[in-house]
Design an enzyme around this catalytic site. Structure first.
Site, PDB file in Angstrom:
ATOM      1  N   SER A   1       0.860  -1.181   0.000  1.00  0.00           N
ATOM      2  CA  SER A   1       0.000   0.000   0.000  1.00  0.00           C
ATOM      3  C   SER A   1       0.897   1.231   0.000  1.00  0.00           C
ATOM      4  O   SER A   1       1.718   1.388  -0.896  1.00  0.00           O
ATOM      5  CB  SER A   1      -0.961  -0.041   1.192  1.00  0.00           C
TER       6      SER A   1
ATOM      7  N   HIS B   1      -2.909  -0.840  -3.304  1.00  0.00           N
ATOM      8  CA  HIS B   1      -4.174  -0.157  -3.066  1.00  0.00           C
ATOM      9  C   HIS B   1      -4.325   1.030  -4.010  1.00  0.00           C
ATOM     10  O   HIS B   1      -3.446   1.886  -4.093  1.00  0.00           O
ATOM     11  CB  HIS B   1      -4.264   0.311  -1.615  1.00  0.00           C
TER      12      HIS B   1
ATOM     13  N   ASP C   1      -4.590  -4.998   5.736  1.00  0.00           N
ATOM     14  CA  ASP C   1      -4.777  -5.823   4.546  1.00  0.00           C
ATOM     15  C   ASP C   1      -3.507  -6.624   4.267  1.00  0.00           C
ATOM     16  O   ASP C   1      -2.391  -6.120   4.364  1.00  0.00           O
ATOM     17  CB  ASP C   1      -5.116  -4.931   3.350  1.00  0.00           C
TER      18      ASP C   1
END
Length: 200
Positions: A23, A50, A143
């Site tokens: 990310s 992301h 995540d």
């Protein structure tokens, strides 16, 4: 660099695919890891970063200019091919089916993200089992922790970027807390591992 710990982790392991999640700070990390991979690389490499909903991803184009491998955005029903770098596009979760083809879906965001790393990693764990390497890099939420744990439970090799080196350490820290990975490495050694897969 002493690579004995990497060689030990790879001993006897036949790897067919690598899945990578990142990310915040992930583009810079991937630019340090991937451009040296040789043409004809023996594994498929699939990455999820992301991307805000509604924003088009330009990752495939950015990396194609720097790579010897073909690079493209993963397409629904496309067979996963070795020697190719795939990126998840924006607005869809990316999964790998058991027949090793891609699947795109519009389920609700997970960890505020769509695409989410967990979707890719958990599905790839089912598809590849011990023939999978999962790598989790810098990022700012949870995540990827569950996805990397699923890869470990399926017998795959799990690798986490050293949180002390990560631009944002939250994602690596959460993965380490949930299930101890096989390797915790700085980017330089993750790069070495990826290069060693070619000769393993």
């Amino acid at each position: 660099m002493d690579t004995s710990h990497i060689r030990t982790a790879l001993a006897g392991r036949k790897v067919e695919a690598v899945v990578i999640g990142a990310s915040a700070g992930g583009v810079g990390a991937l630019l340090r890891l991937l451009p040296d991979l040789p043409a004809g690389y023996g594994c498929a490499v699939v990455a999820v970063l992301h991307i805000p909903d509604g924003r088009q991803s330009h990752l495939a184009g950015v990396f194609q200019q720097r790579m010897r491998l073909p690079v493209r955005e993963a397409r629904d029903k496309e067979e996963v091919a070795s020697g190719t770098l795939y990126f998840a596009g924006s607005g869809y979760h990316l999964s790998v089916e058991r027949d090793r083809s891609f699947s795109l879906s519009c389920e609700a965001p997970l960890h505020f993200a769509r695409p989410a790393i967990d979707y890719l990693m958990e599905s790839a764990a089912d598809a590849y089992g011990p023939a999978l390497v999962g790598i989790l890099l810098t990022g700012a939420n949870h995540d990827g922790a569950a996805g990397l744990a699923a890869i470990g439970k399926a017998g795959g090799l799990t690798v986490v970027q050293d949180p002390h080196e990560a631009e944002v350490p939250t994602m690596p820290q959460q993965a380490i807390r949930l299930r101890a990975p096989d390797l915790i490495l700085p980017l330089e050694e993750i790069h070495t591992l990826l290069m060693m897969l070619e000769n393993n």
